[in-house]
Design a protein around this motif. Sequence first.
Motif, PDB file in Angstrom:
ATOM      1  N   ASP B 279       0.856  -1.193  -0.084  1.00  0.00           N
ATOM      2  CA  ASP B 279       0.058   0.019  -0.005  1.00  0.00           C
ATOM      3  C   ASP B 279       0.745   1.105   0.101  1.00  0.00           C
ATOM      4  N   SER B 280       2.156   1.032   0.180  1.00  0.00           N
ATOM      5  CA  SER B 280       2.947   2.539   0.056  1.00  0.00           C
ATOM      6  C   SER B 280       3.470   2.620  -1.327  1.00  0.00           C
ATOM      7  N   GLY B 281       3.165   1.370  -2.053  1.00  0.00           N
ATOM      8  CA  GLY B 281       3.731   1.765  -3.518  1.00  0.00           C
ATOM      9  C   GLY B 281       4.635   0.353  -3.856  1.00  0.00           C
ATOM     10  N   LEU B 282       5.627   0.644  -4.789  1.00  0.00           N
ATOM     11  CA  LEU B 282       6.420  -0.654  -5.378  1.00  0.00           C
ATOM     12  C   LEU B 282       7.416  -0.961  -4.638  1.00  0.00           C
ATOM     13  N   PRO B 345      15.041  -0.541  -2.382  1.00  0.00           N
ATOM     14  CA  PRO B 345      14.926  -1.559  -1.195  1.00  0.00           C
ATOM     15  C   PRO B 345      15.439  -1.048   0.079  1.00  0.00           C
ATOM     16  N   MET B 346      16.138   0.070   0.178  1.00  0.00           N
ATOM     17  CA  MET B 346      16.714   0.615   1.381  1.00  0.00           C
ATOM     18  C   MET B 346      16.769   1.791   1.612  1.00  0.00           C
ATOM     19  N   ARG B 347      16.404   2.565   2.799  1.00  0.00           N
ATOM     20  CA  ARG B 347      16.839   3.729   2.757  1.00  0.00           C
ATOM     21  C   ARG B 347      17.692   4.087   4.075  1.00  0.00           C
ATOM     22  N   ILE B 348      18.944   5.046   4.061  1.00  0.00           N
ATOM     23  CA  ILE B 348      19.603   5.446   5.110  1.00  0.00           C
ATOM     24  C   ILE B 348      19.228   6.756   5.521  1.00  0.00           C
ATOM     25  N   ARG B 368       9.588  -2.356   6.192  1.00  0.00           N
ATOM     26  CA  ARG B 368       9.712  -0.753   6.752  1.00  0.00           C
ATOM     27  C   ARG B 368      10.224  -0.988   8.185  1.00  0.00           C
ATOM     28  N   GLU B 369      10.868  -2.101   8.463  1.00  0.00           N
ATOM     29  CA  GLU B 369      11.818  -2.213   9.935  1.00  0.00           C
ATOM     30  C   GLU B 369      12.759  -1.014   9.828  1.00  0.00           C
ATOM     31  N   LYS B 370      12.798  -0.681  11.003  1.00  0.00           N
ATOM     32  CA  LYS B 370      14.159   0.452  11.206  1.00  0.00           C
ATOM     33  C   LYS B 370      15.143  -0.179  12.251  1.00  0.00           C
ATOM     34  N   ILE B 371      16.603   0.081  11.403  1.00  0.00           N
ATOM     35  CA  ILE B 371      17.738  -0.533  12.421  1.00  0.00           C
ATOM     36  C   ILE B 371      18.691   0.486  12.506  1.00  0.00           C
TER      37      ILE B 371
END
Lengths: 478, 478
Positions: B279-282, B345-348, B368-371
């Motif tokens: 639901d947030s997109g691709l 795939p990933m954001r920083i 959507r896990e934050k590490i």
Amino acid sequence: MAEKKLVEAITSMSEDFAQWYTDVVKKAELIDYSNVKGCMVIKPAGYAIWENIQRELDRRFKETGVENVYMPMFIPESLLQKEKDHVEGFAPEVAWVTHGGLNPLQERMCVRPTSETLFCDFYKGDIHSYRDLPKVYNQWCSVVRWEKETRPFLRSREFLWQEGHTAHATEEEAVERTEQMLNVYADFCEEVLAIPVIKGRKTDKEKFAGAAATYTIEALMHDGKALQSGTSHNFSTGFAEAFGIQYTDNENKLQYVHQTSWGMSTRIIGAIIMVHGDDSGLVLPPMIAPTQITVIPIQQKKEGVLDKAYELKNMLAGKGFRVKVDDTDKSPGYKFSEQEMRGIPMRIEIGPKDIENGKCIICRRDTREKIEVSLDELAAKVEELMPQIQKDMFDRAKAHLEEHTYEAHNKEEFVDVFANKSGFVKAMWCGETACEEQIKEDMAVTSRCIPFEQSCLSDTCAYCGKKAQKMVYWGRAY
Amino acid sequence: MAEKKLVEAITSMSEDFAQWYTDVVKKAELIDYSNVKGCMVIKPAGYAIWENIQRELDRRFKETGVENVYMPMFIPESLLQKEKDHVEGFAPEVAWVTHGGLNPLQERMCVRPTSETLFCDFYKGDIHSYRDLPKVYNQWCSVVRWEKETRPFLRSREFLWQEGHTAHATEEEAVERTEQMLNVYADFCEEVLAIPVIKGRKTDKEKFAGAAATYTIEALMHDGKALQSGTSHNFSTGFAEAFGIQYTDNENKLQYVHQTSWGMSTRIIGAIIMVHGDDSGLVLPPMIAPTQITVIPIQQKKEGVLDKAYELKNMLAGKGFRVKVDDTDKSPGYKFSEQEMRGIPMRIEIGPKDIENGKCIICRRDTREKIEVSLDELAAKVEELMPQIQKDMFDRAKAHLEEHTYEAHNKEEFVDVFANKSGFVKAMWCGETACEEQIKEDMAVTSRCIPFEQSCLSDTCAYCGKKAQKMVYWGRAY
């Protein structure tokens, strides 16, 4: 196939250059004619050259910020007609689709001869604000132009190319992009294809339909004829006005975008053939050759020969060269002429005696020079020779260009070159289209470009004697 | 553009899956609609995915000996008509070119819907002896099919694909190539796109027009509908007989060649969207994502923040990742939702506080896990996480496929699944086309494939009760 040398199957260049060209594209297995009139089949040996061209050009484009996209291949007739000069230039030579499935179309569409109109139609909806600029898009595709006379690579009804289409906020930026892409083409031709080019601007008569200015690179073929090898167009706001492509600038005012387009096609493969080829066939510059080295075993049935051939192949492949072993059951002589016909830059001959002596023979395709090398030094020798071949090929093409570029100071000299010699003529020109048309009518000679590097040869037009404006390169062209 | 979250602009999957799909392809900027009805503009974000697909598939093809070529885009009507089943399958949905320039053509031509007839026409002239075999050719091009209903990537009048066309001396070799290429497609989908597939054979009703056998890979979308993701056809000697493609075998006897063809298209981008999106997109699998990491600076105007963002970018690019910094003047929240919409795939996330503490935040797009990670360990963490994301995406898609695959032992169970659930139904089938047609008429359900992995669920056809021949996957399909 009989084991006669392939070279006997082709006409010599001096006897009939056009026939030599046709023989080479066929015998080097670059293309085949198809039953679709005016269209060619690009065979693996030809397509692999195009893949290398694509890879190298695409990399250079992306370094300048180009992004690839894909537009539809059809243009509705009403869209093609939006820019007046453009439709006049292209409508007479497009293929028209009139039916979809069993039904006639409400509006006929042509197969794209070039995609300015499609990009404009897209940009109109996609560009709103100065934040959306610049757009620097390119596509790799095929285009169709309904030519009457066709020749493989040089002029065919369908050909492959890339077409870049950009939109900018300012005229300055558009001019800069037009020049930048011309330089990308020129550097690519000189560094990768070993083809020296003349950079310049087209006259109004020769510029692209709808362009404010067309820049071109012109190369000289072995027979002294010119080949337009890549073009870059500045449209100013002409298309933007016809299509209504406007953006809001940072003062919230509506402005037209400034556009460019630029293209290089499979035609350039024709240039590679006609600049570097010889009476033994194709000669490919190492940087663009799909195979750079063929290892040819001699007496390959003797124990150890094939193993050694593959050992050399693997060793050289490990150094980053593109190498093949020809282990077919043809004779070595036939393999030699096949490797020569296909333009593979280097062959290595290795037989039982060579192995015994720890040696092999390198044969350069460009000079046909044979060099004996000890197997220990083979890698180093190949690493030294390969860039040398690339450089020598460029230097020879450059010398040929210089030797076949003539200065004409008056009509007599001008006419003399095209009557008795062949090549480029540098001559002063009055700047009038009427004069240019007269030259074409009299001698089938066209202006190739107004070179960026100008020099003043005289004060008057070499052909008509009026006051001179610019120095121009003239030639007979493909 | 207002700074509201992009996600608010798209419909949720559960509310309207078709609308969600359309919203995502537009908002993730994969395509735009064009004024050429039924054709799409593939924008940079969409085309970059296709370039990655091409690069990876092409590499895998070449490892099996495939060579690329290019055939004309037009097929003269008489050529299209040479193979009876083939023309019946395609003639109703082709675009016809009737005029070249200002003149009507003597014979109309269609724009290729697929190129079997062109390859056959070429092979007829190119293949003479067993020494000329096999031919294992492929081309990357666009094709046209005049569809009435169109949807981006899934069904459009023009689409991009590759089509391989091979010719072999024996039936065995042709069968082997057909299977080999199906396996290349299946491995590519599973390893690179993280899409699990069912491999099998099409029923006679569903096979390609002119094929002796069609193999397929079938994937299950998030909404439980099937998507045919790649096909590989064995033509036996059918086309060779229609076109007269014969070779002399090693006993000097004339034989027909055995042919195959196989293709994968931009349709597969539709599968990526519908298997992995949310639901947030691709959501793009790391191996195919044009950009794998977006570094988003927080309070980027504070000293040192942008520098640090670029330092991280360069460090990760040096490790081989495809990384960008989003340094636009949008808010961090807007940048987050843009990165999510585009499926990166990933954001920083890195801000002044993080820099002070020597830390940053990694956010996985798939979960959507934050590490929180210390900057010293960032490279190692990204190197660990990236393949983990790829694997987790496959595992989730595989679990979804398994959860939505039902067994039906009788008509009641068969009907129940398609009335109340959605997914694949595995059921025994009598092998009769009439029964298959009845199922389609009753429930708009088609046979997807006869899987290579068979199991016996009962002795009778789940739908009509006659003696069972094979286990079949059934589904509603795109």
